[in-house]
Design an enzyme around this catalytic site. Structure first.
Site, PDB file in Angstrom:
ATOM      1  N   HIS A 204       0.832  -1.198   0.000  1.00  0.00           N
ATOM      2  CA  HIS A 204       0.000   0.000   0.000  1.00  0.00           C
ATOM      3  C   HIS A 204       0.870   1.252   0.000  1.00  0.00           C
ATOM      4  CE1 HIS A 204      -2.546   3.079   2.112  1.00  0.00           C
ATOM      5  NE2 HIS A 204      -3.432   2.611   1.267  1.00  0.00           N
ATOM      6  N   THR A 206       1.313   3.550   2.001  1.00  0.00           N
ATOM      7  CA  THR A 206       1.985   3.886   3.255  1.00  0.00           C
ATOM      8  C   THR A 206       3.156   2.983   3.597  1.00  0.00           C
ATOM      9  OG1 THR A 206       0.438   2.483   4.473  1.00  0.00           O
ATOM     10  CG2 THR A 206      -0.134   4.824   4.259  1.00  0.00           C
ATOM     11  N   LYS A 207       3.266   1.828   2.954  1.00  0.00           N
ATOM     12  CA  LYS A 207       4.222   0.810   3.394  1.00  0.00           C
ATOM     13  C   LYS A 207       5.654   1.141   2.986  1.00  0.00           C
ATOM     14  CE  LYS A 207       1.035  -1.778   5.268  1.00  0.00           C
ATOM     15  NZ  LYS A 207      -0.197  -1.052   4.976  1.00  0.00           N
ATOM     16  N   VAL A 208       6.621   0.473   3.630  1.00  0.00           N
ATOM     17  CA  VAL A 208       8.027   0.752   3.345  1.00  0.00           C
ATOM     18  C   VAL A 208       8.451   0.233   1.977  1.00  0.00           C
ATOM     19  CG1 VAL A 208       8.669   0.855   5.777  1.00  0.00           C
ATOM     20  CG2 VAL A 208       8.849  -1.319   4.557  1.00  0.00           C
TER      21      VAL A 208
END
Length: 429
Positions: A204, A206-208
């Site tokens: 997503h 937001t993920k790293v």
């Protein structure tokens, strides 16, 4: 820069600790990402369901790269982390009426994915230090109806995988490892996501490791990987050898009905580029988090811990427990809002407990009324999980992108916390 002696906190109209200096932007495109997207744009193949063009798809290339990175046998990319979790549950045989143990402190998808396969999420308490599933609480939640355990590595911590894996083996249950917030972290020098029967990831925004939307399921079990392939591609899977150019690559086997939960070629191409930057970015986050641990610890805060077996952390969110003396004066949410105003950075409380989260509301969906009594079994009410409830009132968190800054940024964060904590009595609530 404002100091504790200024007449007003920023939330009350005073000068903020930090003004005029932006925070690192996320997502951050990796070198070559743009060229890869343009290549897909002109390739004539935007989906793995498109006719075979004579070369491996970007989806297949990413699956190979990610499996190699994790040192796991198989990777099946999916449209989202939710899709990865649902296909993992179904591939492991979870279905209607089965119980699945999930941590009570997590993003809502930990529960909604279980509902999505007509099963029943059973909430278990978390460890007060790591905020991850407590193995003792998980064992206490096992019943004859339990069919799987889902463990989530939350924010920046890894769960007690040795104990949870032993527990799952003792009861003959699949352990599904949700590593959506732990790309690149290691436990006993093995990558998170490779300890469970199946590991799942989210890519997503937001993920790293991000492609905007996306996910993946990984496993060392060839049969499970094949089931997940069918479940995410309308019952189709990739062949042992490529077809002739212009022919469909996905094979209609008739083995297992599925749904369309495939990752697009654009997202796959983006992930190939982004994966090359992951370890370096994680190292920066880790170093900055270590500095913050010291600075905030000096203010009486308690940073989230990770389990003893952790050999490398990553940070989806930096989470920290506020001092008890401050929490007696004001709520974590009010403190978070005040720190946000000082920094121009969103600081917020951690997730609400799943049993007290407005996003978890099975009664709002008619599909969960399919069997008399089922809605009662999946209702959020009636849970008494004290550690989860206390953690939700005590911890605040902010996004990992801030940890890609420099030491001066970390000192700004500490200064903002210090200013707000010192003057918490001025806040309402």
């Amino acid at each position: 820069m404002a100091t504790a002696l200024d007449t007003a906190l920023a939330v009350h109209g005073g000068a903020p600790v930090r003004a005029g200096r932006p925070w690192p932007v996320w997502p951050r495109p990796a070198p070559g990402a743009g060229a890869s997207l343009i290549e897909v744009l002109h390739s004539g193949r935007w989906s793995i369901a498109s006719p075979y063009g004579g070369e491996p798809t970007f989806e297949r290339r990413f699956a190979g790269d990610f499996a190699t990175y994790l040192s796991t046998g198989y990777c099946v990319p999916t449209a989202s982390g939710t899709a990865a979790l649902m296909t993992a549950l179904e591939a492991c045989g979870v279905g209607a009426g089965d119980e699945v143990i999930v941590p009570a402190l997590s993003w809502v998808a930990s529960a909604s994915t279980v509902l999505g396969v007509n099963a029943v999420p059973v909430f278990a308490d978390v460890d007060p230090r790591t905020l991850c599933l407590d193995p003792v609480a998980a064992e206490a939640a096992i019943t004859p109806a339990t069919r799987a355990i889902v463990v989530v590595h939350l924010y920046s911590a890894l769960a007690e995988l040795t104990a949870l894996r032993a527990l799952a083996e003792r009861y003959g249950l699949p352990l599904i490892e949700d590593a959506a917030q732990a790309h690149g972290a290691t436990y006993l020098h093995r990558k998170a996501g490779t300890f469970g029967t199946v590991g799942t990831f989210s890519m997503h925004h937001t993920k790293v490791l991000s492609s905007g939307e996306g996910g993946a399921a990984v496993t060392d079990d060839a049969a499970l990987a094949r089931r997940i392939e069918h479940l995410r591609a309308d019952g189709r899977c990739l062949p042992d050898r490529p077809p002739a150019p212009g022919m469909p690559e996905l094979v209609e086997t008739g083995e297992l009905m599925g749904s369309n939960r495939c990752l697009s070629e654009f997202q796959s191409a983006l992930l190939i580029a982004q994966l090359k930057e992951l370890d370096e970015q994680n190292a920066v986050r880790r170093a900055n988090a270590a500095l913050l641990d010291r600075l905030l610890g000096e203010l009486g805060c308690t940073p989230q811990e990770t389990s003893a077996g952790t050999t490398a952390r990553t940070y989806f969110g930096y989470a920290v427990r506020l001092p008890d003396a401050v929490l007696r004066e004001v709520s974590a949410g009010v403190v978070a809002a005040a720190v946000s105003a000082e920094l121009g950075l969103t600081v917020r409380p951690v997730y609400r407990p799943l049993f007290d989260n407005k996003l978890y509301d099975p009664a709002s969906r008619p599909r969960f009324r399919h069997v008399p009594g089922h809605l009662w079994r999946v209702a959020p009410a009636g849970h008494d999980l004290p550690v989860t409830s206390l953690a939700a009132r005590s911890f605040v968190t902010f996004h990992h992108s801030a940890l890609l800054g420099d030491e001066a940024d970390m000192h700004d964060i500490a200064a903002a916390f210090g200013r707000v904590l010192e003057r918490a009595c001025e806040l309402d609530g």
